[in-house]
Design a protein around this motif. Structure first.
Motif, PDB file in Angstrom:
ATOM      1  N   ALA A 243       0.835  -1.213   0.000  1.00  0.00           N
ATOM      2  CA  ALA A 243       0.000   0.000   0.000  1.00  0.00           C
ATOM      3  C   ALA A 243       0.872   1.266   0.000  1.00  0.00           C
ATOM      4  O   ALA A 243       0.572   2.232  -0.721  1.00  0.00           O
ATOM      5  CB  ALA A 243      -0.935  -0.004   1.214  1.00  0.00           C
ATOM      6  N   LEU A 244       1.953   1.262   0.757  1.00  0.00           N
ATOM      7  CA  LEU A 244       2.833   2.442   0.783  1.00  0.00           C
ATOM      8  C   LEU A 244       3.487   2.634  -0.589  1.00  0.00           C
ATOM      9  O   LEU A 244       3.621   3.757  -1.083  1.00  0.00           O
ATOM     10  CB  LEU A 244       3.912   2.280   1.871  1.00  0.00           C
ATOM     11  CG  LEU A 244       3.385   2.448   3.302  1.00  0.00           C
ATOM     12  CD1 LEU A 244       4.435   2.019   4.323  1.00  0.00           C
ATOM     13  CD2 LEU A 244       2.952   3.905   3.567  1.00  0.00           C
ATOM     14  N   HIS A 245       3.863   1.518  -1.195  1.00  0.00           N
ATOM     15  CA  HIS A 245       4.471   1.563  -2.536  1.00  0.00           C
ATOM     16  C   HIS A 245       3.467   2.130  -3.553  1.00  0.00           C
ATOM     17  O   HIS A 245       3.806   3.008  -4.347  1.00  0.00           O
ATOM     18  CB  HIS A 245       4.891   0.127  -2.892  1.00  0.00           C
ATOM     19  CG  HIS A 245       5.326  -0.077  -4.291  1.00  0.00           C
ATOM     20  ND1 HIS A 245       6.555   0.348  -4.770  1.00  0.00           N
ATOM     21  CD2 HIS A 245       4.706  -0.674  -5.345  1.00  0.00           C
ATOM     22  CE1 HIS A 245       6.668   0.016  -6.042  1.00  0.00           C
ATOM     23  NE2 HIS A 245       5.560  -0.597  -6.417  1.00  0.00           N
ATOM     24  N   ASP A 257      -2.524  12.079  -2.457  1.00  0.00           N
ATOM     25  CA  ASP A 257      -1.832  11.482  -1.318  1.00  0.00           C
ATOM     26  C   ASP A 257      -2.795  10.562  -0.559  1.00  0.00           C
ATOM     27  O   ASP A 257      -3.666  11.020   0.171  1.00  0.00           O
ATOM     28  CB  ASP A 257      -1.281  12.575  -0.387  1.00  0.00           C
ATOM     29  CG  ASP A 257      -0.390  11.961   0.686  1.00  0.00           C
ATOM     30  OD1 ASP A 257      -0.321  10.712   0.760  1.00  0.00           O
ATOM     31  OD2 ASP A 257       0.233  12.726   1.448  1.00  0.00           O
ATOM     32  N   LEU A 258      -2.624   9.264  -0.772  1.00  0.00           N
ATOM     33  CA  LEU A 258      -3.549   8.285  -0.176  1.00  0.00           C
ATOM     34  C   LEU A 258      -3.182   7.921   1.263  1.00  0.00           C
ATOM     35  O   LEU A 258      -3.939   7.243   1.945  1.00  0.00           O
ATOM     36  CB  LEU A 258      -3.550   6.997  -1.006  1.00  0.00           C
ATOM     37  CG  LEU A 258      -4.031   7.131  -2.446  1.00  0.00           C
ATOM     38  CD1 LEU A 258      -3.655   5.895  -3.231  1.00  0.00           C
ATOM     39  CD2 LEU A 258      -5.532   7.334  -2.482  1.00  0.00           C
ATOM     40  N   SER A 259      -1.992   8.372   1.683  1.00  0.00           N
ATOM     41  CA  SER A 259      -1.554   7.956   3.020  1.00  0.00           C
ATOM     42  C   SER A 259      -1.941   8.972   4.098  1.00  0.00           C
ATOM     43  O   SER A 259      -1.690   8.775   5.279  1.00  0.00           O
ATOM     44  CB  SER A 259      -0.041   7.728   3.037  1.00  0.00           C
ATOM     45  OG  SER A 259       0.614   8.904   2.646  1.00  0.00           O
ATOM     46  N   ASN A 260      -2.591  10.053   3.665  1.00  0.00           N
ATOM     47  CA  ASN A 260      -2.929  11.146   4.581  1.00  0.00           C
ATOM     48  C   ASN A 260      -4.074  10.830   5.527  1.00  0.00           C
ATOM     49  O   ASN A 260      -4.083  11.244   6.677  1.00  0.00           O
ATOM     50  CB  ASN A 260      -3.342  12.366   3.742  1.00  0.00           C
ATOM     51  CG  ASN A 260      -2.454  13.538   4.070  1.00  0.00           C
ATOM     52  OD1 ASN A 260      -1.712  13.471   5.054  1.00  0.00           O
ATOM     53  ND2 ASN A 260      -2.530  14.590   3.269  1.00  0.00           N
ATOM     54  N   ASP A 261      -5.047  10.092   4.982  1.00  0.00           N
ATOM     55  CA  ASP A 261      -6.285   9.866   5.729  1.00  0.00           C
ATOM     56  C   ASP A 261      -6.402   8.366   6.078  1.00  0.00           C
ATOM     57  O   ASP A 261      -6.262   7.505   5.199  1.00  0.00           O
ATOM     58  CB  ASP A 261      -7.463  10.312   4.832  1.00  0.00           C
ATOM     59  CG  ASP A 261      -8.787   9.882   5.410  1.00  0.00           C
ATOM     60  OD1 ASP A 261      -9.139  10.386   6.489  1.00  0.00           O
ATOM     61  OD2 ASP A 261      -9.457   9.017   4.802  1.00  0.00           O
ATOM     62  N   ALA A 262      -6.635   8.070   7.373  1.00  0.00           N
ATOM     63  CA  ALA A 262      -6.596   6.672   7.844  1.00  0.00           C
ATOM     64  C   ALA A 262      -7.610   5.786   7.126  1.00  0.00           C
ATOM     65  O   ALA A 262      -7.306   4.651   6.757  1.00  0.00           O
ATOM     66  CB  ALA A 262      -6.840   6.625   9.347  1.00  0.00           C
TER      67      ALA A 262
END
Ligand code: AMP
Length: 397
Positions: A243-245, A257-262
């Motif tokens: 997912a981080l990749h 930015d998909l990692s911003n919101d849980a």
């Protein structure tokens, strides 16, 4: 010869004892499975494996399994996952300390010194959560519990207290009796069923944990002679790594930015898990990118990921498991080449390329002809059905 003399004798022959009804249960950190007579019981429409998740939504209902797991990001404090990690653990233990570092729950010290979850439905101890999971699974698989004797598996590293807590959780589903067997013994039993070789290695990579064990299978009861692992290493780490990749690629390609919101990131993690599983069958898989726009929740793009990419991303995790296998073999005083069989358990042993690495490490093809997500419960079901159960521990009616 007077035949009338023999008849009463024939009639007095003892009636065959009624067959005991038994089941084997793998109450796992990530998933739970129940098996009867070497067959995992299925949940209508969704296989045999149920997430070990319980959720307490505002409606006052109690959700179990997949329905509960879906709520993990939107309502994390009231969606309990991985409760097994602290089952039977004291509030002041290292298990609880480590758990609190990894999970967002409101954990408090219970009246008797145990770690308990503070949820909107009140205080819930891990034994209650385990009981709800097992009862829910029995309901979904239509598995009767009345007059049924259960065997539940527990990790080798569980001390007496943690085994008793596991047993107690299963008793909450109202089985006639519950006994405990060590997980790698259950796996070895499922593959061998009888003493037929000296050393077997059980490599068990699940969703949240890695366990390795050398089992002496030369006589009954089978014995674990070396074990180890990492209680925080498994498929969940793979999902987050992918997912981080993907989040990096999406940021570079689309500027999102998909990692911003849980909640968005959790949806991405679930999409990555699906793609990861698909890669067991195909060279590449499409990942549906969750929308970052709450006003347009349906809109999303696609990112394709290949088997090769996932193999690269998981190389470090795989190396760590082999470092632990080295330690376990050393502890048992044996070499990798002494292993006559390698048995795989845990869904993550289906990761692309992993079986090849295991074969290179041991110089032997691992066995995976039994479903790695069901094999532990299948072995437990064999142990449960046996009249002489020397490998069982800790009776708890
Ligand atoms: P378990 O703890 O044994 O129930 O295994 C659950 C883990 O196995 C989860 O992380 C799943 O994503 C993973 N898993 C299941 N099927 C596959 C597959 N085909 N390829 C890779 N991982 C899988």
């Amino acid at each position: 010869m007077d035949l009338t003399q023999t008849r009463p004798h024939i009639l007095r022959r003892p009636m065959p004892a009624r067959k005991r009804k038994t089941v084997g249960i793998d109450l796992g950190t990530t998933n739970t499975v129940v098996a009867r007579n070497f067959e995992a019981l299925s949940i209508e429409g969704s296989g045999c494996v149920m997430p070990s998740a319980v959720a307490f939504p505002p409606s006052g209902a109690t959700l179990v399994g997949s329905a509960a797991r879906r709520r993990r990001a939107m309502d994390p404090k009231n969606t309990v996952l991985s409760a097994k990690r602290i089952i039977g653990a004291r509030w002041r233990s290292s298990y609880t300390g480590q758990f609190r570092e990894h999970y967002p729950y409101d954990l408090v010290e219970g009246p008797d010194g145990w770690a308990v979850f503070k949820t909107r439905a009140g205080l819930k101890c891990p034994v209650d959560i385990g009981g709800t999971v097992v009862s829910g699974l029995c309901e979904l698989t239509k598995c009767p519990v009345q007059d049924v004797h259960a065997v539940v598996t527990a990790p080798v590293g569980f001390d007496r207290r943690r085994r008793e807590a596991t047993s107690l959780a299963v008793s909450k589903a109202k089985f006639a009796s519950v006994r405990v067997i060590e997980e790698p013994i259950a796996t070895a039993l499922a593959y061998l069923n009888r003493a037929s070789l000296k050393y077997a290695f059980v490599y068990d990579l699940g969703g949240g944990t890695f366990d390795a064990a050398v089992v002496d299978c030369s006589s009954y009861p089978f014995r674990v002679i070396g074990h180890g692992g990492d209680p925080y290493l498994g498929g969940d780490d793979v999902d987050r790594t992918i997912a981080l990749h993907v989040a990096d690629r999406t940021l570079a390609r689309d500027g999102w930015d998909l990692s911003n919101d849980a909640v968005t990131f959790d949806r991405l993690v679930l999409a990555c898990e699906l793609a990861k599983c698909e890669l067991s069958e195909s060279e590449q898989a499409a990942i549906a990118i969750p929308s970052v726009d709450a006003a347009a929740p349906e809109s999303c793009g696609i990112i394709t990921i290949t088997r090769e990419e996932v193999q690269q991303l998981t190389l470090d995790l795989v190396r760590r498991t082999f470092a632990m296998c080295d330690e376990v073999l050393a502890q048992a005083g044996v070499k990798a080449r002494d292993m006559e069989a390698i048995f795989l358990a845990g869904g993550s042993t289906r990761l692309p390329g992993l079986r090849g690495y295991i074969e290179s490490y041991f110089g032997k093809r691992p066995r995976f002809d039994l479903d790695p997500m069901q094999v532990v419960s299948m072995g437990a079901s064999l142990a449960a059905a046996r009249p002489a159960v020397a490998e069982l521990l800790d009776p708890c009616a």
